[in-house]
Design an enzyme around this catalytic site. Structure first.
Site, PDB file in Angstrom:
ATOM      1  N   LYS A 100       1.082  -1.031  -0.093  1.00 45.48           N
ATOM      2  CA  LYS A 100      -0.197   0.528  -0.291  1.00 45.48           C
ATOM      3  C   LYS A 100       0.887   1.033  -0.229  1.00 45.48           C
ATOM      4  O   LYS A 100       1.748   1.422   1.192  1.00 45.48           O
ATOM      5  CB  LYS A 100      -0.775   0.056   1.725  1.00 45.48           C
ATOM      6  CG  LYS A 100      -1.586   1.558   1.665  1.00 45.48           C
ATOM      7  CD  LYS A 100      -2.636   0.891   2.575  1.00 45.48           C
ATOM      8  CE  LYS A 100      -3.380   2.930   2.776  1.00 45.48           C
ATOM      9  NZ  LYS A 100      -3.909   2.750   3.849  1.00 45.48           N
ATOM     10  N   GLY A 161      -7.964   8.723  10.075  1.00 43.66           N
ATOM     11  CA  GLY A 161      -8.836   9.120  11.537  1.00 43.66           C
ATOM     12  C   GLY A 161      -9.531  10.092  11.854  1.00 43.66           C
ATOM     13  O   GLY A 161     -10.346  10.107  13.386  1.00 43.66           O
ATOM     14  N   THR A 210      -8.685   2.941  12.518  1.00 42.95           N
ATOM     15  CA  THR A 210      -9.401   4.273  13.376  1.00 42.95           C
ATOM     16  C   THR A 210     -10.537   3.723  14.250  1.00 42.95           C
ATOM     17  O   THR A 210     -10.767   3.704  15.418  1.00 42.95           O
ATOM     18  CB  THR A 210      -9.190   5.166  13.776  1.00 42.95           C
ATOM     19  OG1 THR A 210      -7.654   5.344  13.344  1.00 42.95           O
ATOM     20  CG2 THR A 210      -9.732   6.190  14.682  1.00 42.95           C
TER      21      THR A 210
END
Length: 258
Positions: A100, A161, A210
């Site tokens: 990634k 997040g 998250t």
């Protein structure tokens, strides 16, 4: 329909997966990683190289089941060259060729640098990696990433997040319309309902970190996301009803005269 779901594979390059839920590992305690993977029924887990120091006793790799596919990321890279160095280190550690790409030079908003990410995609593809670029949902950038060797596109739903959900929904829909690669929604998904909504759009997979890591019951939240992803995928395959004005589901007239 059950047979359709059974044969519905997530295909990324030469890889195939039954699960369309990708689990992040960036904010978990090591002890909770294994139980979260089990409850999520995930087959892919992301891995930041800074958490895989082979010299540490508590190595994250020791907590991840061997049948799980690792998706190392280039977190910490500020440009394409740094992303390439991190990817090479990942390969040396035995994490495979799936990678990634995260290239972030902005420390305030943590938005991916699409320009450097395109360059990183090209460099990594030439070295035999299977790159999955994390990017701001932009059609031109996605086309460029596809053209230089990206195996999937990973647009953010909202700032990383933030748990704000599908803020970039319309732009992700454009990618779904125009890019013939798996579209994996990454970053910003905060609830199982949001994950389900993304899957109903037709995205190939959803990645969450998250929202699970900060839950009061992490394992239970992982299960909730897994169920939501499956429900959203089933709804997409089934074909959602069109949105329209009020329409009676039963006859409103005539039955009293029968």
């Amino acid at each position: 329909m059950q047979e359709n779901l059974k044969n519905d594979k997530l295909k990324i390059g030469k890889y195939e997966f039954d699960s369309r839920f990708i689990l992040g590992s960036g904010k978990y305690s090591l002890e909770l990683i294994k139980s979260s993977i089990e409850e999520a029924k995930a087959q892919i887990i992301t891995l930041a190289l800074r958490r895989a120091n082979t010299g540490e006793i508590a190595n994250i790799l020791d907590y991840i089941p061997k049948n799980i596919t690792l998706l190392p990321n280039t977190s910490g890279a500020r440009n394409a060259d740094e992303a390439l160095r991190i990817a090479r280190l990942s390969r040396e550690l035995g994490c495979g060729e799936l990678i990634k790409i995260e290239v972030i030079s902005d420390s305030r908003y943590l938005l991916p640098d699409n320009y450097e990410t395109i360059k990183a995609c090209e460099l990594l593809a030439k070295e035999g990696f299977t790159p999955l670029p994390y990017m701001h949902a932009d059609l031109y950038a996605a086309r460029a990433m596809r053209d230089v060797g990206a195996a999937a596109i990973m647009p953010l739903a909202a700032p990383i997040g933030s748990n704000k959900g599908l803020c970039a929904k319309e732009f992700i829909q454009i990618l779904l319309n125009e890019i013939d690669l798996p579209i994996i929604v990454d970053a910003g998904i905060g609830t199982p309902a949001q994950a389900c909504e993304a899957m109903q759009m037709g995205v190939s997979a959803v990645m969450v970190n998250t929202a699970i890591a900060e839950a009061k019951d992490i394992a239970l939240m992982a299960r909730a996301f897994s169920l939501a992803v499956n429900a959203g995928r089933a709804a997409f395959l089934a074909g959602l009803a069109s949105v329209s004005e009020a329409k009676a589901s039963s006859p409103l007239t005539g039955f009293l005269r029968d």
